[in-house]
Write an enzyme that holds these catalytic residues in place. Sequence first.
Site, PDB file in Angstrom:
ATOM      1  N   ASN A  10      -7.665  18.598   6.894  1.00 42.00           N
ATOM      2  CA  ASN A  10      -7.408  17.638   7.961  1.00 42.00           C
ATOM      3  C   ASN A  10      -8.542  16.621   7.930  1.00 42.00           C
ATOM      4  O   ASN A  10      -9.652  16.919   8.338  1.00 42.00           O
ATOM      5  CB  ASN A  10      -7.363  18.392   9.302  1.00 42.00           C
ATOM      6  CG  ASN A  10      -7.334  17.459  10.506  1.00 42.00           C
ATOM      7  OD1 ASN A  10      -7.101  16.257  10.359  1.00 42.00           O
ATOM      8  ND2 ASN A  10      -7.567  18.007  11.689  1.00 42.00           N
ATOM      9  N   LYS A  12      -8.927  13.962   9.596  1.00 43.10           N
ATOM     10  CA  LYS A  12      -9.191  13.309  10.890  1.00 43.10           C
ATOM     11  C   LYS A  12      -9.345  11.790  10.673  1.00 43.10           C
ATOM     12  O   LYS A  12      -8.657  11.241   9.818  1.00 43.10           O
ATOM     13  CB  LYS A  12     -10.413  13.941  11.563  1.00 43.10           C
ATOM     14  CG  LYS A  12     -10.294  15.475  11.605  1.00 43.10           C
ATOM     15  CD  LYS A  12     -11.279  16.157  12.492  1.00 43.10           C
ATOM     16  CE  LYS A  12     -11.025  17.647  12.435  1.00 43.10           C
ATOM     17  NZ  LYS A  12     -11.855  18.415  13.345  1.00 43.10           N
ATOM     18  N   HIS A  96      -3.127  19.793  17.851  1.00 39.85           N
ATOM     19  CA  HIS A  96      -4.524  19.966  17.447  1.00 39.85           C
ATOM     20  C   HIS A  96      -5.424  19.896  18.686  1.00 39.85           C
ATOM     21  O   HIS A  96      -5.153  19.116  19.605  1.00 39.85           O
ATOM     22  CB  HIS A  96      -4.917  18.893  16.431  1.00 39.85           C
ATOM     23  CG  HIS A  96      -6.267  19.155  15.838  1.00 39.85           C
ATOM     24  ND1 HIS A  96      -7.427  18.801  16.477  1.00 39.85           N
ATOM     25  CD2 HIS A  96      -6.626  19.787  14.696  1.00 39.85           C
ATOM     26  CE1 HIS A  96      -8.457  19.200  15.737  1.00 39.85           C
ATOM     27  NE2 HIS A  96      -7.995  19.803  14.649  1.00 39.85           N
ATOM     28  N   GLU A  98      -8.154  18.514  19.276  1.00 37.85           N
ATOM     29  CA  GLU A  98      -8.664  17.180  19.635  1.00 37.85           C
ATOM     30  C   GLU A  98      -7.589  16.368  20.365  1.00 37.85           C
ATOM     31  O   GLU A  98      -7.898  15.574  21.254  1.00 37.85           O
ATOM     32  CB  GLU A  98      -9.184  16.460  18.376  1.00 37.85           C
ATOM     33  CG  GLU A  98     -10.549  17.016  17.969  1.00 37.85           C
ATOM     34  CD  GLU A  98     -10.818  17.039  16.480  1.00 37.85           C
ATOM     35  OE1 GLU A  98     -10.174  16.300  15.726  1.00 37.85           O
ATOM     36  OE2 GLU A  98     -11.693  17.832  16.069  1.00 37.85           O
ATOM     37  N   GLU A 168      -6.996  27.914  15.846  1.00 37.19           N
ATOM     38  CA  GLU A 168      -8.278  27.225  15.764  1.00 37.19           C
ATOM     39  C   GLU A 168      -9.018  27.361  17.087  1.00 37.19           C
ATOM     40  O   GLU A 168      -8.773  26.581  18.027  1.00 37.19           O
ATOM     41  CB  GLU A 168      -8.061  25.739  15.476  1.00 37.19           C
ATOM     42  CG  GLU A 168      -7.351  25.478  14.169  1.00 37.19           C
ATOM     43  CD  GLU A 168      -7.620  24.061  13.673  1.00 37.19           C
ATOM     44  OE1 GLU A 168      -8.207  23.931  12.601  1.00 37.19           O
ATOM     45  OE2 GLU A 168      -7.267  23.104  14.383  1.00 37.19           O
ATOM     46  N   GLY A 174     -15.685  21.985  14.290  1.00 43.13           N
ATOM     47  CA  GLY A 174     -16.725  20.975  14.102  1.00 43.13           C
ATOM     48  C   GLY A 174     -18.089  21.387  14.639  1.00 43.13           C
ATOM     49  O   GLY A 174     -18.983  20.562  14.764  1.00 43.13           O
ATOM     50  N   SER A 214     -14.647  25.276  11.391  1.00 42.71           N
ATOM     51  CA  SER A 214     -15.859  25.407  10.562  1.00 42.71           C
ATOM     52  C   SER A 214     -15.652  26.251   9.302  1.00 42.71           C
ATOM     53  O   SER A 214     -16.535  27.016   8.913  1.00 42.71           O
ATOM     54  CB  SER A 214     -17.024  25.939  11.401  1.00 42.71           C
ATOM     55  OG  SER A 214     -17.339  25.020  12.422  1.00 42.71           O
TER      56      SER A 214
HETATM   57  P1  PGA Z   1     -13.638  21.767  11.197  1.00 47.27           P
HETATM   58  O1  PGA Z   1     -12.269  21.257  11.809  1.00 47.27           O
HETATM   59  O2  PGA Z   1     -13.323  22.488   9.912  1.00 47.27           O
HETATM   60  O3  PGA Z   1     -14.464  20.529  10.983  1.00 47.27           O
HETATM   61  O4  PGA Z   1     -14.249  22.703  12.200  1.00 47.27           O
HETATM   62  C1  PGA Z   1     -11.092  22.030  11.739  1.00 47.27           C
HETATM   63  C2  PGA Z   1      -9.942  21.297  12.383  1.00 47.27           C
HETATM   64  O5  PGA Z   1     -10.164  20.549  13.326  1.00 47.27           O
HETATM   65  O6  PGA Z   1      -8.780  21.434  11.958  1.00 47.27           O
END
Ligand code: PGA
Length: 254
Positions: A10, A12, A96, A98, A168, A174, A214
């Site tokens: 992803n 982003k 997601h 976010e 997640e 993140g 992560s």
């Molecule tokens: P990350 O994000 O690997 O940077 O923690 C995962 C995601 O948001 O799908």
Amino acid sequence: MRKKPFIVGNWKMNLTLAEGVEFAKSLRKSLQNKNEIISGICPPFTFLKDISRVLEGSSICVGAQNIHSEKNGAYTGEISALMVKDTGCTHVLLGHSERRHLFGEIDSFINAKMKTALSIDLKPIFCIGETLNEREEGKTKYVVKNQLKNGLLGIARNHVEELVIAYEPVWAIGTGKTASPEQANEVHSFIRGFLTDEYGKDVANSVYIQYGGSVKPENTKELIAQPEIDGLLVGGASIKLESFLKIIDAASIQ
Ligand code: PGA
């Protein structure tokens, strides 16, 4: 029998179009003979057409990062399922964290998007997960169950069967804090149990349940070794080709 691991990046809101296209070309070359995993990338909207073209005929899937629930209409600034499908996408990230936490998306909206995507054969990667507070209050399973119930409301068995669900935990996205493989596996197992109760064992077993939060080359092996983890959704570590390839490699050797 274990499924082939499904590893999705992803991106982003990162990279330029030129960087994205170069990445896709190199990824395609590097994965030419890798049949033991399935991979995919979710670039920003404006890259989708070019990247789909680069990856056409390969086994690498392309997904969008979002869609609107309506098929068309007066929704300034939004993108429809048909529009992303038109670019050559096969998948779409929905729910997601976010989108849920930064943009206020609620379960009913996500559920409507799921139905729209499925109605045109765009496969959702349906993301769920608890916040740190919710985990500390012992509410992880309660939260995950509600997100599943509400997100899947009214979706037919044959569509549920095709889903990818990404667990997640919000506190791991993140932040550099990964759920331990055992913590992740426990929630995956709970999700599988929910699917078994609602839709039967066959459907539950065919759903891909990815872990995200992560994920990096160093923790891939132990995560993917867990029996209920069918794949990974990778954010930060997926925007550099080298680390994404390392993750794919580590996931292939089991
Ligand atoms: P990350 O994000 O690997 O940077 O923690 C995962 C995601 O948001 O799908």
